[in-house]
Design a protein around this motif. Structure first.
Motif, short mmCIF file in Angstrom:
data_model
loop_
_atom_site.label_atom_id
_atom_site.label_comp_id
_atom_site.label_asym_id
_atom_site.label_seq_id
_atom_site.Cartn_x
_atom_site.Cartn_y
_atom_site.Cartn_z
N THR A 39 -1.59 0.25 -0.13
CA THR A 39 -1.84 -0.63 0.16
C THR A 39 -1.53 -1.38 0.99
O THR A 39 -0.73 -2.36 0.25
N LEU A 40 -1.73 -1.27 2.58
CA LEU A 40 -0.52 -2.34 2.79
C LEU A 40 -0.86 -3.09 4.77
O LEU A 40 -1.70 -1.76 4.90
N SER A 41 -0.89 -3.77 4.69
CA SER A 41 -1.03 -4.03 6.12
C SER A 41 0.05 -4.47 7.44
O SER A 41 1.39 -4.97 6.63
N LEU A 42 0.58 -4.12 8.41
CA LEU A 42 1.55 -4.19 9.35
C LEU A 42 0.46 -5.54 10.31
O LEU A 42 -0.15 -4.77 10.73
N ASN A 43 1.10 -6.77 10.48
CA ASN A 43 0.74 -7.62 11.39
C ASN A 43 1.25 -7.61 12.42
O ASN A 43 3.03 -7.43 12.69
N SER A 44 0.34 -8.08 13.11
CA SER A 44 1.50 -8.38 14.95
C SER A 44 2.37 -9.48 14.46
O SER A 44 2.56 -10.60 13.75
N ASN A 45 3.61 -10.11 15.18
CA ASN A 45 4.71 -10.22 15.08
C ASN A 45 5.51 -10.71 13.70
O ASN A 45 5.66 -11.97 13.16
N GLN A 46 5.52 -9.24 13.04
CA GLN A 46 6.34 -9.93 11.33
C GLN A 46 7.19 -8.58 11.59
O GLN A 46 6.67 -7.51 12.56
N VAL A 47 8.60 -9.23 10.60
CA VAL A 47 9.61 -8.14 10.54
C VAL A 47 8.64 -7.50 8.72
O VAL A 47 9.05 -9.00 7.87
N LEU A 48 8.66 -6.25 8.36
CA LEU A 48 8.36 -5.99 7.27
C LEU A 48 10.01 -5.05 6.80
O LEU A 48 9.39 -3.54 7.64
N THR A 49 10.46 -5.23 5.97
CA THR A 49 11.29 -4.49 5.44
C THR A 49 10.77 -3.52 3.85
O THR A 49 9.88 -4.54 3.18
N LEU A 50 10.97 -2.11 4.20
CA LEU A 50 10.35 -1.47 3.24
C LEU A 50 11.23 -1.04 2.47
O LEU A 50 12.16 -0.26 3.17
N ILE A 51 11.59 -1.65 1.43
CA ILE A 51 13.03 -0.78 0.49
C ILE A 51 12.32 0.04 -0.70
O ILE A 51 11.83 0.01 -0.87
N GLY A 52 13.76 0.76 -1.39
CA GLY A 52 13.53 1.71 -1.99
C GLY A 52 14.93 2.44 -2.90
O GLY A 52 14.94 2.45 -1.72
N PRO A 53 14.31 2.82 -4.13
CA PRO A 53 15.76 4.30 -4.18
C PRO A 53 15.30 5.35 -3.54
O PRO A 53 14.54 5.48 -2.42
N ASN A 54 16.36 6.14 -3.19
CA ASN A 54 16.59 7.54 -2.55
C ASN A 54 15.14 8.34 -3.26
O ASN A 54 15.23 7.91 -4.54
N GLY A 55 14.74 8.95 -2.89
CA GLY A 55 13.65 9.55 -3.40
C GLY A 55 12.33 8.78 -3.78
O GLY A 55 11.41 9.32 -4.43
N ALA A 56 12.05 7.52 -3.10
CA ALA A 56 11.21 6.40 -3.86
C ALA A 56 9.89 7.24 -2.56
O ALA A 56 8.10 6.50 -2.99
N GLY A 57 9.81 7.74 -1.64
CA GLY A 57 8.47 8.06 -0.75
C GLY A 57 8.64 7.38 0.97
O GLY A 57 7.44 7.20 1.56
N LYS A 58 9.85 6.64 0.51
CA LYS A 58 9.98 5.56 2.07
C LYS A 58 9.39 6.70 3.80
O LYS A 58 9.03 5.88 4.22
N SER A 59 10.22 7.90 3.51
CA SER A 59 10.62 8.44 4.57
C SER A 59 8.58 9.09 4.96
O SER A 59 8.48 9.18 5.67
#
Length: 253
Positions: A39-59
């Motif tokens: 559950t997450l939101s992407l808001n206007s004029n915001q920089v959101l960094t998604l981090i995690g180890p390899n295989g975490a599901g980022k892509s």
């Protein structure tokens, strides 16, 4: 075991400050749980960094946001007429098929040569216009991909590990360019990385992903979270913010 029902719904967001909302997203691939209760939101004029180890599901999460993967369950809400620019991890090319930078940029529909030249100049790549894509360095290729992502003046720019394969100077140059563009376009940026160097002072919010959302919040808060430390180890946040943007550049798009 939780029994999941296929309750995937896509609606339009009415709140103008929100671009995309994901609620209770589950993704299973090849009988394996890749994303759990996201559950997450992407808001206007915001920089959101998604981090995690390899295989975490980022892509995988990026593909869900782009609409390329349909979740097993959950709800996705999108702002109407949302324009998204996407910079992938790498450019997959058939190196037996020559193509120039200019021709690659023209593959975007409705783009004219004036707009293409303008975007190439903005990312300091105008001299590469008639070069073969296969001849470009990693940093040059990333600038071309960024220029292509900017062609439709996106509200949201998604960059999937854009610093991968770049040296320190190339990383710093590209990251400064990304931040400049964010301020000029007043757009939002979702930056995906497994490298802690990009948890920077320019990031408004960090989400640490490892199949589920381990923690989220301001960079300083996330870096002190016990689950974050269990994944990455204890770090001094001040040492991670190697680039800080202290000035604005004004360019007309």
């Amino acid at each position: 075991m939780v029994c999941l029902k296929n309750i995937f719904i896509r609606n339009k967001l009415k709140n103008m400050s929100n671009f995309i909302q994901l609620k209770n997203i589950y993704v299973n691939l090849s009988n394996r749980s890749v994303l759990t209760d996201i559950t997450l939101s992407l808001n206007s004029n915001q920089v959101l960094t998604l981090i995690g180890p390899n295989g975490a599901g980022k892509s995988t999460l990026i593909r869900v946001i782009l609409g390329l993967i349909k979740p097993h369950s959950g709800t996705i809400l999108r702002k109407e007429n949302l324009s998204i620019g996407y910079v992938p991890q790498k450019l997959s090319l058939n190196y037996l098929l020559p193509i120039t930078v200019n021709r690659f940029m023209q593959l975007s529909q409705t783009q004219n040569n004036i707009n293409i030249s303008k975007m190439l100049a903005r990312v300091n790549a105008d001299a590469l216009k008639y070069r073969q894509l296969q001849e470009l360095s990693g940093g040059e290729t990333q600038r071309i991909l960024l220029a292509k992502a900017l062609l439709n003046k996106p509200n949201l720019i998604i960059l999937d590990e854009p610093m991968q394969g770049l040296d320190v100077i190339g990383q710093s140059t590209l990251y400064q360019l990304i931040n400049d563009i964010r301020h000029e376009l007043k757009c939002s940026i979702l930056l995906v990385s497994h490298d802690l160097n990009f948890v920077t002072s320019e990031t408004d919010k960090v989400i640490c992903l490892n199949n589920h959302i381990c923690c989220s919040g301001a960079p300083e808060t996330v870096c002190n979270n016990l689950e974050f430390i269990a994944i990455f180890g204890s770090k001094d946040f001040k040492k991670l913010a190697f680039y800080q943007h202290h000035h604005n550049h004004i360019h007309n798009f």
